[in-house]
Every structure is written in structure tokens, then in C-alpha cells.
Write a protein that holds these residues in place. Sequence first.
Motif, PDB file in Angstrom:
ATOM      1  N   TRP A 110      44.110  42.419  33.922  1.00 62.47           N
ATOM      2  CA  TRP A 110      42.830  41.706  33.809  1.00 62.47           C
ATOM      3  C   TRP A 110      41.780  42.333  33.079  1.00 62.47           C
ATOM      4  CZ3 TRP A 110      41.527  36.771  34.569  1.00 62.47           C
ATOM      5  CH2 TRP A 110      40.250  36.280  34.646  1.00 62.47           C
ATOM      6  N   CYS A 111      41.699  43.570  33.242  1.00 54.72           N
ATOM      7  CA  CYS A 111      40.737  44.280  32.667  1.00 54.72           C
ATOM      8  C   CYS A 111      40.911  44.514  30.948  1.00 54.72           C
ATOM      9  CB  CYS A 111      40.332  45.676  33.053  1.00 54.72           C
ATOM     10  SG  CYS A 111      39.659  46.011  34.663  1.00 54.72           S
ATOM     11  N   ARG A 112      42.028  44.530  30.521  1.00 55.24           N
ATOM     12  CA  ARG A 112      42.396  44.545  29.205  1.00 55.24           C
ATOM     13  C   ARG A 112      42.048  43.100  28.599  1.00 55.24           C
ATOM     14  NH1 ARG A 112      47.057  47.739  30.618  1.00 55.24           N
ATOM     15  NH2 ARG A 112      48.242  45.638  30.763  1.00 55.24           N
ATOM     16  N   ARG A 123      35.449  40.655  25.492  1.00 54.96           N
ATOM     17  CA  ARG A 123      34.212  41.141  25.485  1.00 54.96           C
ATOM     18  C   ARG A 123      33.566  40.619  26.751  1.00 54.96           C
ATOM     19  NH1 ARG A 123      33.463  41.539  19.452  1.00 54.96           N
ATOM     20  NH2 ARG A 123      34.490  43.395  18.885  1.00 54.96           N
ATOM     21  N   MET A 124      34.165  40.424  28.077  1.00 57.57           N
ATOM     22  CA  MET A 124      33.549  39.935  29.029  1.00 57.57           C
ATOM     23  C   MET A 124      33.517  40.933  30.247  1.00 57.57           C
ATOM     24  SD  MET A 124      34.556  35.891  29.155  1.00 57.57           S
ATOM     25  CE  MET A 124      33.227  35.491  30.105  1.00 57.57           C
ATOM     26  N   ASP A 125      33.049  40.938  31.149  1.00 58.38           N
ATOM     27  CA  ASP A 125      32.779  41.607  32.405  1.00 58.38           C
ATOM     28  C   ASP A 125      33.973  41.266  33.235  1.00 58.38           C
ATOM     29  OD1 ASP A 125      31.528  43.775  34.395  1.00 58.38           O
ATOM     30  OD2 ASP A 125      31.505  41.885  35.536  1.00 58.38           O
ATOM     31  N   PRO A 126      34.902  41.920  33.798  1.00 61.02           N
ATOM     32  CA  PRO A 126      35.968  41.448  34.608  1.00 61.02           C
ATOM     33  C   PRO A 126      35.175  40.624  35.863  1.00 61.02           C
ATOM     34  CG  PRO A 126      36.084  43.990  34.565  1.00 61.02           C
ATOM     35  CD  PRO A 126      35.155  43.461  33.763  1.00 61.02           C
ATOM     36  N   CYS A 127      34.528  41.445  36.608  1.00 61.77           N
ATOM     37  CA  CYS A 127      33.900  40.549  37.854  1.00 61.77           C
ATOM     38  C   CYS A 127      33.104  39.387  37.495  1.00 61.77           C
ATOM     39  CB  CYS A 127      33.011  41.497  38.476  1.00 61.77           C
ATOM     40  SG  CYS A 127      33.640  42.918  38.963  1.00 61.77           S
ATOM     41  N   ALA A 128      32.403  39.244  36.249  1.00 60.10           N
ATOM     42  CA  ALA A 128      31.662  38.164  35.745  1.00 60.10           C
ATOM     43  C   ALA A 128      32.732  36.968  35.587  1.00 60.10           C
ATOM     44  CB  ALA A 128      30.834  38.355  34.896  1.00 60.10           C
ATOM     45  N   LEU A 129      33.892  37.185  34.790  1.00 63.22           N
ATOM     46  CA  LEU A 129      34.651  36.220  34.325  1.00 63.22           C
ATOM     47  C   LEU A 129      35.586  35.751  35.820  1.00 63.22           C
ATOM     48  CD1 LEU A 129      36.139  34.707  32.354  1.00 63.22           C
ATOM     49  CD2 LEU A 129      37.709  36.567  31.922  1.00 63.22           C
ATOM     50  N   MET A 130      35.869  36.764  36.534  1.00 62.00           N
ATOM     51  CA  MET A 130      36.602  36.356  37.767  1.00 62.00           C
ATOM     52  C   MET A 130      35.680  35.419  38.508  1.00 62.00           C
ATOM     53  SD  MET A 130      38.402  38.672  40.916  1.00 62.00           S
ATOM     54  CE  MET A 130      39.073  37.902  42.074  1.00 62.00           C
ATOM     55  N   CYS A 131      34.495  35.829  38.802  1.00 58.08           N
ATOM     56  CA  CYS A 131      33.482  34.789  39.389  1.00 58.08           C
ATOM     57  C   CYS A 131      33.479  33.241  38.657  1.00 58.08           C
ATOM     58  CB  CYS A 131      32.340  35.500  39.200  1.00 58.08           C
ATOM     59  SG  CYS A 131      31.027  34.353  40.268  1.00 58.08           S
ATOM     60  N   ILE A 152      32.391  41.247  45.609  1.00 62.96           N
ATOM     61  CA  ILE A 152      33.160  40.340  45.900  1.00 62.96           C
ATOM     62  C   ILE A 152      34.299  40.124  45.060  1.00 62.96           C
ATOM     63  CG2 ILE A 152      33.095  37.582  46.149  1.00 62.96           C
ATOM     64  CD1 ILE A 152      31.751  38.738  48.789  1.00 62.96           C
ATOM     65  N   TYR A 153      33.801  40.056  43.844  1.00 64.12           N
ATOM     66  CA  TYR A 153      35.030  39.963  42.815  1.00 64.12           C
ATOM     67  C   TYR A 153      35.562  41.115  42.307  1.00 64.12           C
ATOM     68  CZ  TYR A 153      33.379  35.209  43.262  1.00 64.12           C
ATOM     69  OH  TYR A 153      32.928  33.984  43.741  1.00 64.12           O
ATOM     70  N   TYR A 154      36.252  41.881  43.300  1.00 66.18           N
ATOM     71  CA  TYR A 154      36.986  42.889  43.281  1.00 66.18           C
ATOM     72  C   TYR A 154      36.670  44.059  42.149  1.00 66.18           C
ATOM     73  CZ  TYR A 154      40.624  39.785  44.941  1.00 66.18           C
ATOM     74  OH  TYR A 154      41.270  39.081  45.745  1.00 66.18           O
ATOM     75  N   GLY A 155      35.435  44.306  42.084  1.00 63.34           N
ATOM     76  CA  GLY A 155      34.887  45.297  41.306  1.00 63.34           C
ATOM     77  C   GLY A 155      35.551  46.678  41.504  1.00 63.34           C
ATOM     78  N   PHE A 156      35.823  47.148  42.621  1.00 63.58           N
ATOM     79  CA  PHE A 156      36.309  48.320  42.936  1.00 63.58           C
ATOM     80  C   PHE A 156      38.058  48.259  42.210  1.00 63.58           C
ATOM     81  CE2 PHE A 156      38.004  46.247  46.509  1.00 63.58           C
ATOM     82  CZ  PHE A 156      39.191  46.795  46.704  1.00 63.58           C
ATOM     83  N   ARG A 157      38.598  47.182  42.242  1.00 67.32           N
ATOM     84  CA  ARG A 157      39.896  47.248  41.799  1.00 67.32           C
ATOM     85  C   ARG A 157      39.928  47.207  40.085  1.00 67.32           C
ATOM     86  NH1 ARG A 157      44.220  48.062  44.424  1.00 67.32           N
ATOM     87  NH2 ARG A 157      45.337  46.532  43.196  1.00 67.32           N
ATOM     88  N   PHE A 158      38.730  46.938  39.677  1.00 69.52           N
ATOM     89  CA  PHE A 158      38.629  46.741  38.064  1.00 69.52           C
ATOM     90  C   PHE A 158      37.869  48.305  37.532  1.00 69.52           C
ATOM     91  CE2 PHE A 158      38.023  42.068  38.801  1.00 69.52           C
ATOM     92  CZ  PHE A 158      39.351  42.118  38.772  1.00 69.52           C
ATOM     93  N   GLY A 159      37.704  49.158  38.561  1.00 73.89           N
ATOM     94  CA  GLY A 159      37.278  50.708  38.238  1.00 73.89           C
ATOM     95  C   GLY A 159      35.577  50.554  38.474  1.00 73.89           C
ATOM     96  N   LYS A 160      34.988  49.955  39.038  1.00 71.06           N
ATOM     97  CA  LYS A 160      33.665  49.926  39.236  1.00 71.06           C
ATOM     98  C   LYS A 160      33.370  50.687  40.392  1.00 71.06           C
ATOM     99  CE  LYS A 160      32.426  46.068  36.583  1.00 71.06           C
ATOM    100  NZ  LYS A 160      31.212  45.080  36.309  1.00 71.06           N
ATOM    101  N   HIS A 161      32.378  51.385  40.662  1.00 69.76           N
ATOM    102  CA  HIS A 161      32.040  52.095  41.737  1.00 69.76           C
ATOM    103  C   HIS A 161      31.187  51.211  42.635  1.00 69.76           C
ATOM    104  CE1 HIS A 161      30.631  55.010  44.767  1.00 69.76           C
ATOM    105  NE2 HIS A 161      29.410  54.616  44.643  1.00 69.76           N
ATOM    106  N   ILE A 162      31.754  50.822  43.780  1.00 65.12           N
ATOM    107  CA  ILE A 162      31.280  49.826  44.901  1.00 65.12           C
ATOM    108  C   ILE A 162      30.858  50.592  45.910  1.00 65.12           C
ATOM    109  CG2 ILE A 162      31.333  47.790  46.033  1.00 65.12           C
ATOM    110  CD1 ILE A 162      31.316  47.358  43.017  1.00 65.12           C
TER     111      ILE A 162
END
Length: 197
Positions: A29-31, A37-45, A112-122
Motif C-alpha cells: 500500500w505504501c508503494r 504521491r499520496m499519504d497512505p493514511c489519507a488515501l486509506m481514509c 485510525i487509518y493504520y499509520g503505525f502499519r505504514f511506518g508512522k510514529h503513533i
Amino acid sequence: MILQWQEAALLLSAPHVYYLILWFFPKLWCRLCDALRMDPCALMCSVALLFKVEQFAVWAMFYLSFAPDYGTVISDVFQNGGLPRVVAAILFITIGQTLNVGAVRALGVNGIYYGFRFGKHIPWCTEWPYGGAMHVPHPQYVGAIMSIVGLPLLLATEAHLQAGIQWMSLAWVGYYIINGVTEEFLHQLDWAKKRKA
């Protein structure tokens, strides 16, 4: 077109399959998001919001497939359970949506939208509904389940029960349980791996 409960239940599973795919394949998903050129959490949302519209449309289509006229719905609800049924349904929906809003406010889009799964510090959340004296485990899923139970409790007629609204709702609740259990189990495994490292 009349939508049968089995068809509705299958259509209601779509977002849950999507969530599980993202849970198991976050790097993929991150790839994709990098390429777009979109943020993974924003696109997931954004995709999740489209799925909410799809779920509402499926529920409405099923409901209207078997709905008698408006007056019959009101009289049927009050004849089969009366005011206690209506009050219980409104409480389920209100508490459910309060939990949903509380979860989003406490975690934000990235949480909410899996930020920690996408490598973000939550950071670990201790705010209500995740912390405090009245904390609720998996408040977003509990809230969704309460709303799913409350809606047919409020609006289902005898015709809806004969058409299987309870089975459609049970399947929908099951999808949330599967997502919640999967996320909890895998989250615990992730924490265990990090502690060993």
C-alpha cells in the motif's frame, strides 16, 4: 431490484477485505501511495469513506427492498417491542456513534487509518475511549457493532425479519469481529517481536 440478505452480506464485506489486505500488506500500500504521491493514511481514509457510502447504499437497498409503507414501519416497530425497543435502539446507535467519534478524535486520521502499519510514529493513546475509567477496548469496532445492532432494532419490520435482516446484520457484525481479533492478535505479535529485538 430486490437485494437478498446473502447478497447484501457479501457486499458489506468489501471494506473489511480491504482493511485486512492493508493490514497484511502495508508495504505494498505504501508503494502504491508513493507512486501516486499520496499519504497512505489519507488515501486509506478516502477509500474507507467511499466504502462507508457503499455500506449505507447496500443497507438502504436491502431495507427498501422489503419496506412496507412508512406508516406500517412505525406501527410495526411500536407493535413489536414498543417504546422499550425504540429506546434501546436509540441508545445502541447513540453510544455506538459516540464511541466512533471518540476514537477518531483520540487517534486522528493517522491513528485510525493504520499509520503505525505504514511506518508512522503513533503515540500510545490514553485518552477516552482508549483510556480512563470508562475505557473501551477497540472502541471504533464496538461502536460500529452497536450501531449495526441498533439500526435494525429501530427500523426492522416483520417483513425485514422474514427477509433476513438479522442474518445480514450478524454477518456484518462478524466482519468487524474478524477485523478486531485479527488486528489485536497481530498487534500483540508485533509488540512481542519489538520487545525481543
